[in-house]
Design an enzyme around this catalytic site. Structure first.
Site, mmCIF file in Angstrom:
data_model
loop_
_atom_site.group_PDB
_atom_site.id
_atom_site.type_symbol
_atom_site.label_atom_id
_atom_site.label_comp_id
_atom_site.label_asym_id
_atom_site.label_seq_id
_atom_site.Cartn_x
_atom_site.Cartn_y
_atom_site.Cartn_z
ATOM 1 N N TYR A 161 4.162 1.764 -9.306
ATOM 2 C CA TYR A 161 3.209 2.177 -10.349
ATOM 3 C C TYR A 161 3.893 2.969 -11.456
ATOM 4 O O TYR A 161 3.405 3.015 -12.565
ATOM 5 C CB TYR A 161 2.073 3.018 -9.745
ATOM 6 C CG TYR A 161 0.791 2.241 -9.565
ATOM 7 C CD1 TYR A 161 0.749 0.863 -9.727
ATOM 8 C CD2 TYR A 161 -0.393 2.890 -9.236
ATOM 9 C CE1 TYR A 161 -0.420 0.158 -9.535
ATOM 10 C CE2 TYR A 161 -1.567 2.186 -9.047
ATOM 11 C CZ TYR A 161 -1.571 0.827 -9.196
ATOM 12 O OH TYR A 161 -2.735 0.135 -9.009
ATOM 13 N N LYS A 228 9.720 0.822 4.302
ATOM 14 C CA LYS A 228 10.790 -0.173 4.438
ATOM 15 C C LYS A 228 12.125 0.570 4.411
ATOM 16 O O LYS A 228 13.067 0.225 3.701
ATOM 17 C CB LYS A 228 10.652 -1.180 3.278
ATOM 18 C CG LYS A 228 11.483 -2.403 3.399
ATOM 19 C CD LYS A 228 11.074 -3.336 4.520
ATOM 20 C CE LYS A 228 12.125 -4.401 4.711
ATOM 21 N NZ LYS A 228 12.075 -5.093 5.999
ATOM 22 N N ASP A 282 7.333 -4.710 7.614
ATOM 23 C CA ASP A 282 7.133 -6.071 8.150
ATOM 24 C C ASP A 282 6.535 -6.009 9.553
ATOM 25 O O ASP A 282 5.630 -6.788 9.895
ATOM 26 C CB ASP A 282 8.439 -6.888 8.133
ATOM 27 C CG ASP A 282 9.666 -6.051 8.437
ATOM 28 O OD1 ASP A 282 9.864 -5.028 7.753
ATOM 29 O OD2 ASP A 282 10.406 -6.392 9.362
ATOM 30 N N ASP A 306 -0.580 -1.680 -1.355
ATOM 31 C CA ASP A 306 -1.281 -2.737 -2.083
ATOM 32 C C ASP A 306 -1.421 -3.958 -1.172
ATOM 33 O O ASP A 306 -2.510 -4.503 -0.979
ATOM 34 C CB ASP A 306 -0.453 -3.080 -3.329
ATOM 35 C CG ASP A 306 -1.197 -3.952 -4.305
ATOM 36 O OD1 ASP A 306 -2.438 -4.037 -4.193
ATOM 37 O OD2 ASP A 306 -0.558 -4.564 -5.173
#
Ligand code: NAD
Length: 416
Positions: A161, A228, A282, A306
């Site tokens: 963002y 991640k 993941d 998101d």
């Protein structure tokens, strides 16, 4: 001091929500600013207000009442002020703390990314909060949708963002690449596009603090930091580390880590303790499908959030029923998660579920749980009876199709 408004009319008899001892203090007739929204906003906001009013009236027998105060953004603001969001709309939400909002069109050539992003940035609404749960009877693509009851806290101000990008081949991109290659001894190809995403200690800790507070208030068992960090150690990995640090420092009595759960408590979670765990993004997508009920609250940076919000919503029947809020320390802007669907505007056709359930979140935020529960049960009953709007109707056998307003009336008649 109360702001002086040019066009906004303060409702007679309404009272301002205030802050006492770092908590919201809610009067019996709180003034709630409301942005109707563009397109289908007009249909769903009408329906939502009557459902919320009916529940509050029924639950508190007239002792409590929302004093709605129309404030303007989007098309109606442009007509009135020649501005897409006038200053007094920001002032009103800042001053009255809790507001309800319909979807807003992104004006083409308006000079900003979107009205929603502008609202979030100006009011520093750093947490996007999306509870996702199943309603019996809603068609779902998975075998056990009822296992889903999770609240996602998505960081709302940085990561992608506030990402900075340079287009491949431009002077600036080449400058950045050459500088990094030379000074940082890296080897980026000259035909690359470049992106930078910042993740800060402050924004991470603000978000994770809110997620843990939510878990405490709702008596939940865990908060999962989704990241991640195996690949991006100093942004995503740091998000995880700072999240754990915050939990240990600010909530030492109420939280334990997953390691402590096994080392110290032999896997038996003590009552009143929330387990802070982390999952790589993941793996989180697998887990939300395969071990859905092991997750209560997920706190995550912007981009992961998101993806995860929509993926989780899809498991329980899509965005039509998914509520949301954008929040700061005290300000709560509760809003539908879908857009203005201009094709259906003013047709009294679409599903007001997302905005009604955002209204339920708002009632919970006010501490008006009785009215909130009443609406949730009534929505459930209305769907079980197979009386639904067109979007659910086309996926349900033997259902009766209702207009937006009739659906709202059906919810009210199913309230006990
Ligand atoms: P959208 O969510 O408005 O609509 C996509 C499709 O989803 C619709 O055509 C309709 O089939 C379905 N749909 C959406 N809401 C529904 C409801 N309540 N009931 C039944 N079906 C529903 O997305 P879009 O077409 O990409 O965007 C339209 C406009 O909305 C754009 O200007 C966009 O910028 C804006 N937008 C605003 C917000 C917001 O205010 N938070 C969010 C997303 C998009």
């Amino acid at each position: 001091m109360a702001p002086k408004f040019k066009k906004i009319v303060i409702p007679a008899g309404g009272q301002r929500i205030t802050i006492k001892n770092k908590k919201l203090s809610i009067p019996n007739k709180p003034i709630i600013p409301v942005i109707e929204g563009d397109g289908i906003g007009r249909d769903i906001m009408k329906a939502t207000r009557i459902v919320l009013d009916a529940a509050v009236k029924k639950a508190y027998k007239g002792r409590k009442k929302i004093a709605w105060m129309d404030v303007y953004a989007g098309e109606n603001a442009f007509k009135l002020y020649k501005e897409w969001i006038p200053q007094e709309t920001f002032d009103a939400i800042k001053y009255y703390y809790v507001a309800l909002k319909g979807p807003l069109t992104t004006p083409i050539g308006g000079g900003f990314r979107s009205l929603n992003v502008t609202l979030r940035q100006v009011l520093n609404l750093y947490a996007c909060v999306r509870p996702v749960r199943f309603f019996k009877g809603v068609p779902s693509p998975v075998k056990a949708p009822e296992k889903m009851d999770v609240c996602i806290f998505r960081e709302n101000t940085e990561d992608v963002y506030s990402g900075i990008e340079w287009k491949k081949g431009t002077k600036d991109a080449k400058k950045v690449i050459n500088w990094i290659n030379k000074n940082m001894k890296k080897n980026i190809r000259l035909d690359s596009g470049i992106g930078i995403k910042p993740i800060s200690v402050k924004a991470t800790k603000d978000l994770v603090r809110k997620a843990i507070q939510y878990a405490i208030e709702h008596k939940l068992k865990s908060v999962t930091l989704m990241h991640k960090g195996n690949i991006m150690k100093y942004t995503e990995g740091a998000f995880r580390d700072w999240g754990y640090q915050l939990a240990a420092k600010e909530f030492p009595i109420r939280t334990i880590t997953e390691d402590q759960l096994w080392d110290k408590y032999k896997g038996k979670q003590p009552k009143n303790k929330i387990v802070i765990k982390d999952r790589i993004a993941d793996s989180m997508f697998q887990q939300i499908l395969t071990r859905t009920d092991e997750y209560d609250v997920i706190a995550t940076p912007n981009l992961n959030g998101d993806y995860m919000s929509d993926a989780a919503a899809a498991q329980v029947g899509g965005l039509g029923m998914a509520p949301g809020a954008n929040m700061a320390d005290f300000i709560g802007l509760f809003e539908a998660t879908h857009g203005t669907a201009p094709k259906y505007a003013d047709k009294n056709m679409v599903n007001p579920g997302s905005l009604i359930l955002s209204g339920v979140m708002m009632l919970e935020y006010l501490g008006w749980d009785k009215a909130a529960t009443m609406i949730v049960k009534a929505v459930e009953k209305t769907i079980i009876k197979k009386t639904v709007t067109y979007d659910l109707h086309r996926m349900m056998k033997g259902a009766k199709k209702l207009s937006t307003s009739k659906y709202a009336e059906a919810i009210i008649s199913n309230m006990k």
